[in-house]
Design a protein around this motif. Sequence first.
Motif, PDB file in Angstrom:
ATOM      1  N   THR A 166       0.826  -1.204   0.000  1.00 20.90           N
ATOM      2  CA  THR A 166       0.000   0.000   0.000  1.00 20.90           C
ATOM      3  C   THR A 166       0.866   1.262   0.000  1.00 20.90           C
ATOM      4  O   THR A 166       0.599   2.212  -0.745  1.00 20.90           O
ATOM      5  CB  THR A 166      -0.943  -0.013   1.217  1.00 20.90           C
ATOM      6  N   LEU A 167       1.901   1.275   0.830  1.00 19.92           N
ATOM      7  CA  LEU A 167       2.770   2.446   0.926  1.00 19.92           C
ATOM      8  C   LEU A 167       3.389   2.805  -0.423  1.00 19.92           C
ATOM      9  O   LEU A 167       3.463   3.979  -0.793  1.00 19.92           O
ATOM     10  CB  LEU A 167       3.866   2.198   1.961  1.00 19.92           C
ATOM     11  N   THR A 168       3.800   1.796  -1.182  1.00 17.06           N
ATOM     12  CA  THR A 168       4.459   2.077  -2.454  1.00 17.06           C
ATOM     13  C   THR A 168       3.484   2.504  -3.550  1.00 17.06           C
ATOM     14  O   THR A 168       3.919   2.935  -4.619  1.00 17.06           O
ATOM     15  CB  THR A 168       5.315   0.880  -2.915  1.00 17.06           C
ATOM     16  N   CYS A 169       2.193   2.447  -3.289  1.00 18.71           N
ATOM     17  CA  CYS A 169       1.228   3.020  -4.236  1.00 18.71           C
ATOM     18  C   CYS A 169       1.282   4.544  -4.218  1.00 18.71           C
ATOM     19  O   CYS A 169       1.002   5.182  -5.245  1.00 18.71           O
ATOM     20  CB  CYS A 169      -0.191   2.578  -3.890  1.00 18.71           C
ATOM     21  N   LEU A 170       1.650   5.122  -3.091  1.00 15.16           N
ATOM     22  CA  LEU A 170       1.613   6.584  -2.980  1.00 15.16           C
ATOM     23  C   LEU A 170       2.499   7.276  -4.015  1.00 15.16           C
ATOM     24  O   LEU A 170       2.022   8.161  -4.727  1.00 15.16           O
ATOM     25  CB  LEU A 170       1.956   7.017  -1.556  1.00 15.16           C
ATOM     26  N   PRO A 171       3.791   6.917  -4.138  1.00 18.14           N
ATOM     27  CA  PRO A 171       4.596   7.611  -5.158  1.00 18.14           C
ATOM     28  C   PRO A 171       4.168   7.285  -6.588  1.00 18.14           C
ATOM     29  O   PRO A 171       4.445   8.067  -7.508  1.00 18.14           O
ATOM     30  CB  PRO A 171       6.030   7.155  -4.880  1.00 18.14           C
ATOM     31  N   MET A 172       3.484   6.167  -6.769  1.00 16.52           N
ATOM     32  CA  MET A 172       2.963   5.854  -8.104  1.00 16.52           C
ATOM     33  C   MET A 172       1.821   6.811  -8.457  1.00 16.52           C
ATOM     34  O   MET A 172       1.706   7.245  -9.598  1.00 16.52           O
ATOM     35  CB  MET A 172       2.470   4.405  -8.162  1.00 16.52           C
ATOM     36  N   LEU A 173       1.001   7.140  -7.484  1.00 20.08           N
ATOM     37  CA  LEU A 173      -0.134   8.030  -7.742  1.00 20.08           C
ATOM     38  C   LEU A 173       0.297   9.459  -8.038  1.00 20.08           C
ATOM     39  O   LEU A 173      -0.335  10.147  -8.843  1.00 20.08           O
ATOM     40  CB  LEU A 173      -1.098   8.021  -6.551  1.00 20.08           C
ATOM     41  N   THR A 174       1.346   9.914  -7.384  1.00 24.47           N
ATOM     42  CA  THR A 174       1.772  11.302  -7.559  1.00 24.47           C
ATOM     43  C   THR A 174       2.869  11.467  -8.599  1.00 24.47           C
ATOM     44  O   THR A 174       3.266  12.598  -8.891  1.00 24.47           O
ATOM     45  CB  THR A 174       2.272  11.889  -6.230  1.00 24.47           C
ATOM     46  N   GLY A 175       3.384  10.365  -9.116  1.00 29.65           N
ATOM     47  CA  GLY A 175       4.494  10.443 -10.054  1.00 29.65           C
ATOM     48  C   GLY A 175       5.780  10.906  -9.390  1.00 29.65           C
ATOM     49  O   GLY A 175       6.662  11.475 -10.042  1.00 29.65           O
ATOM     50  N   ALA A 176       5.910  10.671  -8.099  1.00 28.91           N
ATOM     51  CA  ALA A 176       7.075  11.129  -7.337  1.00 28.91           C
ATOM     52  C   ALA A 176       8.383  10.574  -7.893  1.00 28.91           C
ATOM     53  O   ALA A 176       9.440  11.188  -7.722  1.00 28.91           O
ATOM     54  CB  ALA A 176       6.931  10.742  -5.863  1.00 28.91           C
ATOM     55  N   TRP A 177       8.307   9.455  -8.585  1.00 28.10           N
ATOM     56  CA  TRP A 177       9.509   8.842  -9.161  1.00 28.10           C
ATOM     57  C   TRP A 177      10.132   9.711 -10.250  1.00 28.10           C
ATOM     58  O   TRP A 177      11.296   9.525 -10.599  1.00 28.10           O
ATOM     59  CB  TRP A 177       9.170   7.475  -9.747  1.00 28.10           C
ATOM     60  N   ARG A 178       9.387  10.645 -10.796  1.00 28.39           N
ATOM     61  CA  ARG A 178       9.898  11.507 -11.865  1.00 28.39           C
ATOM     62  C   ARG A 178      11.033  12.417 -11.383  1.00 28.39           C
ATOM     63  O   ARG A 178      11.793  12.926 -12.187  1.00 28.39           O
ATOM     64  CB  ARG A 178       8.796  12.416 -12.396  1.00 28.39           C
ATOM     65  N   HIS A 179      11.084  12.668 -10.096  1.00 26.25           N
ATOM     66  CA  HIS A 179      11.957  13.706  -9.553  1.00 26.25           C
ATOM     67  C   HIS A 179      13.095  13.117  -8.726  1.00 26.25           C
ATOM     68  O   HIS A 179      12.873  12.235  -7.898  1.00 26.25           O
ATOM     69  CB  HIS A 179      11.152  14.653  -8.668  1.00 26.25           C
ATOM     70  N   LYS A 180      14.303  13.620  -8.930  1.00 26.64           N
ATOM     71  CA  LYS A 180      15.411  13.236  -8.061  1.00 26.64           C
ATOM     72  C   LYS A 180      15.054  13.714  -6.651  1.00 26.64           C
ATOM     73  O   LYS A 180      14.694  14.864  -6.453  1.00 26.64           O
ATOM     74  CB  LYS A 180      16.717  13.874  -8.517  1.00 26.64           C
ATOM     75  N   GLY A 181      15.115  12.805  -5.717  1.00 27.09           N
ATOM     76  CA  GLY A 181      14.688  13.125  -4.362  1.00 27.09           C
ATOM     77  C   GLY A 181      13.231  12.782  -4.117  1.00 27.09           C
ATOM     78  O   GLY A 181      12.678  13.081  -3.067  1.00 27.09           O
ATOM     79  N   GLY A 182      12.608  12.122  -5.084  1.00 26.08           N
ATOM     80  CA  GLY A 182      11.232  11.666  -4.936  1.00 26.08           C
ATOM     81  C   GLY A 182      11.163  10.156  -5.057  1.00 26.08           C
ATOM     82  O   GLY A 182      12.052   9.538  -5.618  1.00 26.08           O
ATOM     83  N   GLY A 183      10.115   9.572  -4.527  1.00 23.18           N
ATOM     84  CA  GLY A 183       9.931   8.125  -4.632  1.00 23.18           C
ATOM     85  C   GLY A 183       9.882   7.467  -3.280  1.00 23.18           C
ATOM     86  O   GLY A 183       9.322   8.001  -2.321  1.00 23.18           O
ATOM     87  N   PHE A 184      10.522   6.299  -3.191  1.00 19.77           N
ATOM     88  CA  PHE A 184      10.429   5.450  -2.010  1.00 19.77           C
ATOM     89  C   PHE A 184      11.724   4.686  -1.817  1.00 19.77           C
ATOM     90  O   PHE A 184      12.360   4.276  -2.793  1.00 19.77           O
ATOM     91  CB  PHE A 184       9.271   4.453  -2.197  1.00 19.77           C
ATOM     92  N   SER A 185      12.093   4.494  -0.578  1.00 14.58           N
ATOM     93  CA  SER A 185      13.263   3.671  -0.252  1.00 14.58           C
ATOM     94  C   SER A 185      12.972   2.881   1.010  1.00 14.58           C
ATOM     95  O   SER A 185      12.459   3.426   1.980  1.00 14.58           O
ATOM     96  CB  SER A 185      14.485   4.561  -0.049  1.00 14.58           C
TER      97      SER A 185
END
Length: 191
Positions: A166-185
């Motif tokens: 569930t937690l890893t759905c959040l950056p998928m919804l916002t496209g956070a992976w597009r940005h350096k310093g965005g996403g999940f670790s």
Amino acid sequence: MVGSTLTLGSPLANDPMDIQYSQLILLWGTNTRLANRHLWPFIEKARANGAKVVVIDPLKTITAEAADVFIQPLPGTDVALMLAVMHILIRDELTDADYIAQYTEGFDELKEQVLQWTSARAAEVCGISVDEIESLARDYGTTKPAFIRSLIGAEHREHGVMFFRTLTCLPMLTGAWRHKGGGFSRSVGSY
């Protein structure tokens, strides 16, 4: 790792040190200042550049004491909080429709499932306020780059796989992976 792999399609995630480029850092279920001390200077570097640090944890840890915002849901209610955040992101159109269309599957089904997870319902389940949930979702949906950091602790409990799924759905919804310093670790062994 299974939960995040099911969502992301890979066990890999961001380099945790990319957190230094973030403007919003969610430390979810991790006592970073104690258990991941080598990462804290990168968080402080981001903070010096204007980042907001939010700690979400049922325990008031030394990391929670150092946060800009501390959200303390009842133990085992993290997924309810995540679902409410998704509900708000979708309701308020804070999602990245282009990213979702290009890089995800099952958005319509997810959207249908989170309709029932209003901030009022999650507040009751989680033991926190509606305002805390709404503010968390608004910050996460509007601040870029936004980085979520967790560690392995959540997988050592019942439903740990669903926590990470569930937690890893959040950056998928916002496209956070597009940005350096965005996403999940999650851990340094999986970036």
